[in-house]
Design a protein around this motif. Structure first.
Motif, PDB file in Angstrom:
ATOM      1  N   GLY A   1      24.337   1.186  38.032  1.00 51.72           N
ATOM      2  CA  GLY A   1      23.020   1.766  37.807  1.00 51.72           C
ATOM      3  C   GLY A   1      22.392   2.295  39.082  1.00 51.72           C
ATOM      4  N   ILE A   2      21.789   3.471  38.981  1.00 50.30           N
ATOM      5  CA  ILE A   2      21.087   4.098  40.099  1.00 50.30           C
ATOM      6  C   ILE A   2      20.035   5.012  39.505  1.00 50.30           C
ATOM      7  CG2 ILE A   2      22.454   6.234  40.335  1.00 50.30           C
ATOM      8  CD1 ILE A   2      22.506   5.704  43.378  1.00 50.30           C
ATOM      9  N   CYS A   3      19.040   5.389  40.292  1.00 51.62           N
ATOM     10  CA  CYS A   3      18.151   6.481  39.907  1.00 51.62           C
ATOM     11  C   CYS A   3      17.956   7.381  41.110  1.00 51.62           C
ATOM     12  CB  CYS A   3      16.824   5.976  39.349  1.00 51.62           C
ATOM     13  SG  CYS A   3      15.783   5.032  40.480  1.00 51.62           S
ATOM     14  N   HIS A   4      17.657   8.666  40.828  1.00 52.05           N
ATOM     15  CA  HIS A   4      17.480   9.620  41.917  1.00 52.05           C
ATOM     16  C   HIS A   4      16.593  10.760  41.464  1.00 52.05           C
ATOM     17  CE1 HIS A   4      20.719  12.845  40.904  1.00 52.05           C
ATOM     18  NE2 HIS A   4      20.547  12.111  39.833  1.00 52.05           N
ATOM     19  N   SER A   5      16.067  11.501  42.447  1.00 54.33           N
ATOM     20  CA  SER A   5      15.270  12.693  42.189  1.00 54.33           C
ATOM     21  C   SER A   5      15.913  13.868  42.906  1.00 54.33           C
ATOM     22  CB  SER A   5      13.833  12.506  42.684  1.00 54.33           C
ATOM     23  OG  SER A   5      13.802  12.315  44.097  1.00 54.33           O
ATOM     24  N   GLU A   6      15.628  15.092  42.390  1.00 57.01           N
ATOM     25  CA  GLU A   6      16.154  16.322  42.981  1.00 57.01           C
ATOM     26  C   GLU A   6      15.056  17.375  42.963  1.00 57.01           C
ATOM     27  OE1 GLU A   6      20.616  16.447  41.238  1.00 57.01           O
ATOM     28  OE2 GLU A   6      19.008  15.711  39.950  1.00 57.01           O
ATOM     29  N   VAL A   7      14.725  17.894  44.154  1.00 55.77           N
ATOM     30  CA  VAL A   7      13.625  18.841  44.283  1.00 55.77           C
ATOM     31  C   VAL A   7      14.055  19.961  45.226  1.00 55.77           C
ATOM     32  CG1 VAL A   7      11.219  19.150  44.962  1.00 55.77           C
ATOM     33  CG2 VAL A   7      11.952  16.971  43.966  1.00 55.77           C
ATOM     34  N   SER A   8      13.910  21.208  44.780  1.00 52.09           N
ATOM     35  CA  SER A   8      14.212  22.312  45.685  1.00 52.09           C
ATOM     36  C   SER A   8      13.155  22.362  46.789  1.00 52.09           C
ATOM     37  CB  SER A   8      14.268  23.634  44.924  1.00 52.09           C
ATOM     38  OG  SER A   8      13.095  23.854  44.169  1.00 52.09           O
ATOM     39  N   THR A   9      13.560  22.754  47.980  1.00 54.01           N
ATOM     40  CA  THR A   9      12.678  22.743  49.140  1.00 54.01           C
ATOM     41  C   THR A   9      12.003  24.104  49.322  1.00 54.01           C
ATOM     42  OG1 THR A   9      14.283  23.537  50.759  1.00 54.01           O
ATOM     43  CG2 THR A   9      14.337  21.172  50.220  1.00 54.01           C
ATOM     44  N   PRO A  10      10.929  24.170  50.125  1.00 50.63           N
ATOM     45  CA  PRO A  10      10.287  25.464  50.385  1.00 50.63           C
ATOM     46  C   PRO A  10      11.230  26.482  51.031  1.00 50.63           C
ATOM     47  CG  PRO A  10       8.852  23.660  51.047  1.00 50.63           C
ATOM     48  CD  PRO A  10      10.172  23.046  50.712  1.00 50.63           C
ATOM     49  N   ALA A  11      12.310  26.012  51.663  1.00 50.36           N
ATOM     50  CA  ALA A  11      13.274  26.929  52.276  1.00 50.36           C
ATOM     51  C   ALA A  11      14.129  27.636  51.242  1.00 50.36           C
ATOM     52  CB  ALA A  11      14.175  26.164  53.248  1.00 50.36           C
ATOM     53  N   ALA A  12      14.112  27.149  50.005  1.00 50.80           N
ATOM     54  CA  ALA A  12      14.958  27.715  48.957  1.00 50.80           C
ATOM     55  C   ALA A  12      14.217  28.828  48.224  1.00 50.80           C
ATOM     56  CB  ALA A  12      15.385  26.632  47.982  1.00 50.80           C
ATOM     57  N   THR A  13      14.551  30.072  48.517  1.00 54.89           N
ATOM     58  CA  THR A  13      13.976  31.194  47.773  1.00 54.89           C
ATOM     59  C   THR A  13      14.834  31.548  46.560  1.00 54.89           C
ATOM     60  OG1 THR A  13      15.140  32.761  49.205  1.00 54.89           O
ATOM     61  CG2 THR A  13      12.900  32.145  49.834  1.00 54.89           C
ATOM     62  N   THR A  14      16.104  31.127  46.579  1.00 57.05           N
ATOM     63  CA  THR A  14      17.020  31.332  45.470  1.00 57.05           C
ATOM     64  C   THR A  14      17.778  30.030  45.232  1.00 57.05           C
ATOM     65  OG1 THR A  14      17.314  33.677  46.032  1.00 57.05           O
ATOM     66  CG2 THR A  14      18.971  32.683  44.598  1.00 57.05           C
ATOM     67  N   LEU A  15      17.919  29.662  43.960  1.00 55.73           N
ATOM     68  CA  LEU A  15      18.721  28.490  43.598  1.00 55.73           C
ATOM     69  C   LEU A  15      19.927  28.948  42.786  1.00 55.73           C
ATOM     70  CD1 LEU A  15      16.221  25.673  42.526  1.00 55.73           C
ATOM     71  CD2 LEU A  15      17.657  25.745  44.565  1.00 55.73           C
ATOM     72  N   HIS A  16      21.094  28.492  43.202  1.00 55.58           N
ATOM     73  CA  HIS A  16      22.339  28.950  42.578  1.00 55.58           C
ATOM     74  C   HIS A  16      23.407  27.902  42.866  1.00 55.58           C
ATOM     75  CE1 HIS A  16      25.458  32.494  42.261  1.00 55.58           C
ATOM     76  NE2 HIS A  16      25.549  31.631  41.261  1.00 55.58           N
ATOM     77  N   GLY A  17      23.967  27.307  41.820  1.00 53.86           N
ATOM     78  CA  GLY A  17      24.991  26.300  42.072  1.00 53.86           C
ATOM     79  C   GLY A  17      25.492  25.663  40.797  1.00 53.86           C
ATOM     80  N   VAL A  18      26.162  24.525  40.965  1.00 51.18           N
ATOM     81  CA  VAL A  18      26.670  23.747  39.836  1.00 51.18           C
ATOM     82  C   VAL A  18      26.336  22.283  40.055  1.00 51.18           C
ATOM     83  CG1 VAL A  18      28.556  25.314  39.225  1.00 51.18           C
ATOM     84  CG2 VAL A  18      28.974  23.495  40.898  1.00 51.18           C
ATOM     85  N   GLN A  19      26.157  21.581  38.931  1.00 53.90           N
ATOM     86  CA  GLN A  19      26.012  20.134  38.930  1.00 53.90           C
ATOM     87  C   GLN A  19      27.071  19.575  38.008  1.00 53.90           C
ATOM     88  OE1 GLN A  19      23.894  18.265  40.723  1.00 53.90           O
ATOM     89  NE2 GLN A  19      24.409  16.278  39.871  1.00 53.90           N
ATOM     90  N   LEU A  20      27.850  18.617  38.498  1.00 55.16           N
ATOM     91  CA  LEU A  20      29.004  18.094  37.777  1.00 55.16           C
ATOM     92  C   LEU A  20      28.935  16.574  37.751  1.00 55.16           C
ATOM     93  CD1 LEU A  20      31.529  20.267  39.824  1.00 55.16           C
ATOM     94  CD2 LEU A  20      30.651  20.839  37.550  1.00 55.16           C
ATOM     95  N   TRP A  21      29.459  15.987  36.653  1.00 53.07           N
ATOM     96  CA  TRP A  21      29.563  14.531  36.563  1.00 53.07           C
ATOM     97  C   TRP A  21      31.020  14.141  36.393  1.00 53.07           C
ATOM     98  CZ3 TRP A  21      25.392  13.068  32.312  1.00 53.07           C
ATOM     99  CH2 TRP A  21      24.123  13.426  32.782  1.00 53.07           C
ATOM    100  N   VAL A  22      31.338  13.002  36.979  1.00 55.98           N
ATOM    101  CA  VAL A  22      32.672  12.404  36.867  1.00 55.98           C
ATOM    102  C   VAL A  22      32.524  11.031  36.226  1.00 55.98           C
ATOM    103  CG1 VAL A  22      34.687  11.571  38.128  1.00 55.98           C
ATOM    104  CG2 VAL A  22      33.453  13.593  38.954  1.00 55.98           C
ATOM    105  N   ALA A  23      33.248  10.789  35.134  1.00 52.87           N
ATOM    106  CA  ALA A  23      33.215   9.475  34.480  1.00 52.87           C
ATOM    107  C   ALA A  23      34.038   8.476  35.287  1.00 52.87           C
ATOM    108  CB  ALA A  23      33.769   9.578  33.060  1.00 52.87           C
ATOM    109  N   LEU A  24      33.518   7.269  35.424  1.00 49.83           N
ATOM    110  CA  LEU A  24      34.240   6.208  36.114  1.00 49.83           C
ATOM    111  C   LEU A  24      35.086   5.418  35.106  1.00 49.83           C
ATOM    112  CD1 LEU A  24      31.456   4.820  38.477  1.00 49.83           C
ATOM    113  CD2 LEU A  24      33.282   6.419  39.032  1.00 49.83           C
ATOM    114  N   PRO A  25      36.299   5.027  35.498  1.00 48.01           N
ATOM    115  CA  PRO A  25      37.126   4.204  34.600  1.00 48.01           C
ATOM    116  C   PRO A  25      36.505   2.827  34.415  1.00 48.01           C
ATOM    117  CG  PRO A  25      38.121   4.316  36.771  1.00 48.01           C
ATOM    118  CD  PRO A  25      36.955   5.265  36.798  1.00 48.01           C
ATOM    119  N   ASP A  26      36.900   2.165  33.357  1.00 49.99           N
ATOM    120  CA  ASP A  26      36.308   0.875  33.025  1.00 49.99           C
ATOM    121  C   ASP A  26      36.421  -0.119  34.172  1.00 49.99           C
ATOM    122  OD1 ASP A  26      35.070  -0.770  30.876  1.00 49.99           O
ATOM    123  OD2 ASP A  26      36.868  -1.986  31.159  1.00 49.99           O
TER     124      ASP A  26
END
Length: 318
Positions: free
Chosen positions: A115-140
Motif C-alpha cells: 500500500g502507498i499513496c501519491h500525488s501528481e501535479v504538473s509544474t509551472p515549468a510545464a507548458t505542454t504535457l505529453h507522455g504515458v503512465q503505465l502500471w505493472v502488476a506484482l506477482p503474488d
C-alpha cells in the motif's frame, strides 16, 4: 496516476487469445473539466501484456493557460507505476517520503507493494504535457512488499534505423539497471523517416507497440495515435515500419505472459472481491496501510474512492 473513473469496471486480468490492435478510449483524469487521456490497457479484448496491466497515453496538451495535471493523493496496492514523459514536468510526492520531478526521458518507478499513496501535479515549468503512465502488476510472491521508488535516466542507443531508450529490461544490447519483480521490457523507440526497424526480441515475451506519433505499420496494420499493437510469444524478431517522412515515436512493452489471475478495480490490484473491498474501506478510513502525502497543496486533500458496484466483483470470463 490515478484511474479517476467515477464508476470503474472490475477487470479480471488474465491471458487472452486476442492478438490484434487495441484502440484507445478517452477517459477524463478527474472531473468533467479534467485533462483527458487515451487508455488502451486494460481492454475487454486484452487486459495484460506480460505484467503490464494499465496504459494511459496523453497529450500533447497545451497547459500554458489552462489547467494541467492535478491528481490529489490516491492509493495503490499490488503494482508498480511507471511514469514516462515526452514533454513537460510533473511533481511527484508519495507516502514513502519521496519528492521527485518527472521529466522527459527519465524513468520514475514507484512500487506500491502492500500500500502507498501519491500525488501528481504538473509544474509551472510545464507548458505542454505529453507522455504515458503505465502500471505493472506484482506477482503474488511480492505484492505485499514495502514501498519503494527508483529513478533512472537511460542513455539513448543508436541502432540501424532507430534510437532506443530502454528504461526497463533489455533490448538490442541496452539494459536498464532498475529492478523488476517479473521479466519486463519497457523502451521508447524513435524510428528514422521511411525506415524499418528489425530488432531481435525474447521469444518467451509477448510485446505491445504503443504508437505516440508517426505513420507506423506493424504486421501489415497501420496504427493510429495511441493504438497498441500486440505480438504474441514465439517470435524472435520485431519489425516496425515508419512509412512517413518524419521520425516516428512509440513505446515498446514486453514480458512473458503473466501466469496468475488477478482482479483490478480503481487503483487497486488484488485477487478477490473481499480483498479489494478491504483496500477501499481502509483508504476511506485513513488507514496506515497507505500512509500520507506531505506537501500537496491542492483543493482536495485526498481523492475519495468511488463506490463499489452493487454486486460482488468477480472474474469476467472471456
Amino acid at each position: 496516476m490515478s484511474n479517476a473513473d467515477p464508476a470503474p469496471d472490475e477487470v479480471d486480468c488474465r491471458a487472452s487469445r486476442f492478438a490484434g490492435v487495441l484502440q484507445a478510449r478517452e477517459v477524463p483524469l478527474g472531473g468533467p473539466r479534467a485533462m483527458r487521456v487515451r487508455r488502451t490497457l486494460p481492454a475487454r479484448q486484452r487486459s495484460m501484456i506480460g505484467a503490464w496491466c494499465f496504459a494511459d497515453h496523453y497529450g500533447p496538451h497545451d497547459v500554458a493557460d489552462a489547467a494541467g495535471m492535478d491528481v490529489p493523493p490516491h492509493p495503490h496496492t499490488g503494482l508498480q507505476t511507471v511514469s514516462w514523459l515526452f514533454q513537460g514536468e510533473i511533481e511527484h510526492r508519495d507516502s514513502a517520503g519521496v519528492h521527485a520531478m518527472v521529466r522527459p526521458g527519465e524513468l520514475n518507478l514507484m512500487t506500491a507493494g502492500a500500500g502507498i499513496c501519491h500525488s501528481e501535479v504538473s509544474t509551472p515549468a510545464a507548458t505542454t504535457l505529453h507522455g504515458v503512465q503505465l502500471w505493472v502488476a506484482l506477482p503474488d510472491s511480492d505484492r505485499h512488499t514495502g514501498r519503494d521508488f527508483a529513478h533512472h535516466v537511460p542513455e539513448p542507443a543508436a541502432v540501424d534505423a532507430a534510437t532506443l531508450r530502454v528504461f526497463l529490461g533489455e533490448l538490442a544490447g541496452s539494459r536498464s539497471p532498475v529492478r523488476t519483480f517479473t521479466p519486463l521490457l519497457g523502451a521508447q523507440v524513435d524510428i528514422h523517416p521511411r525506415a524499418t526497424l528489425r530488432v531481435d526480441v525474447d521469444p518467451a515475451f509477448e510485446h505491445g507497440i504503443l504508437l505516440d506519433d508517426g505513420d507506423v505499420e506493424v504486421g501489415g496494420t497501420v496504427l493510429q495515435r495511441a493504438d497498441l499493437a500486440y505480438q504474441s510469444p514465439g517470435w524472435d524478431r520485431l519489425e516496425i515500419v515508419n512509412r512517413g517522412a518524419a521520425p516516428a515515436r512509440l513505446i515498446l512493452l514486453g514480458g512473458p505472459p503473466f501466469p496468475e489471475s488477478l482482479l483490478m478495480w480503481w487503483n487497486f490490484v488484488g485477487r478477490s472481491h473481499d480483498e479489494i473491498a478491504e483496500y477501499r474501506a481502509q483508504w476511506q478510513a485513513g488507514d496506515d496501510r497507505f500512509g500520507a502525502v506531505t506537501g500537496y497543496r491542492g483543493a482536495v486533500p485526498r481523492l475519495p474512492a468511488p463506490g463499489l458496484p452493487n454486486a460482488r466483483l468477480k472474474p469476467r470470463e472471456r
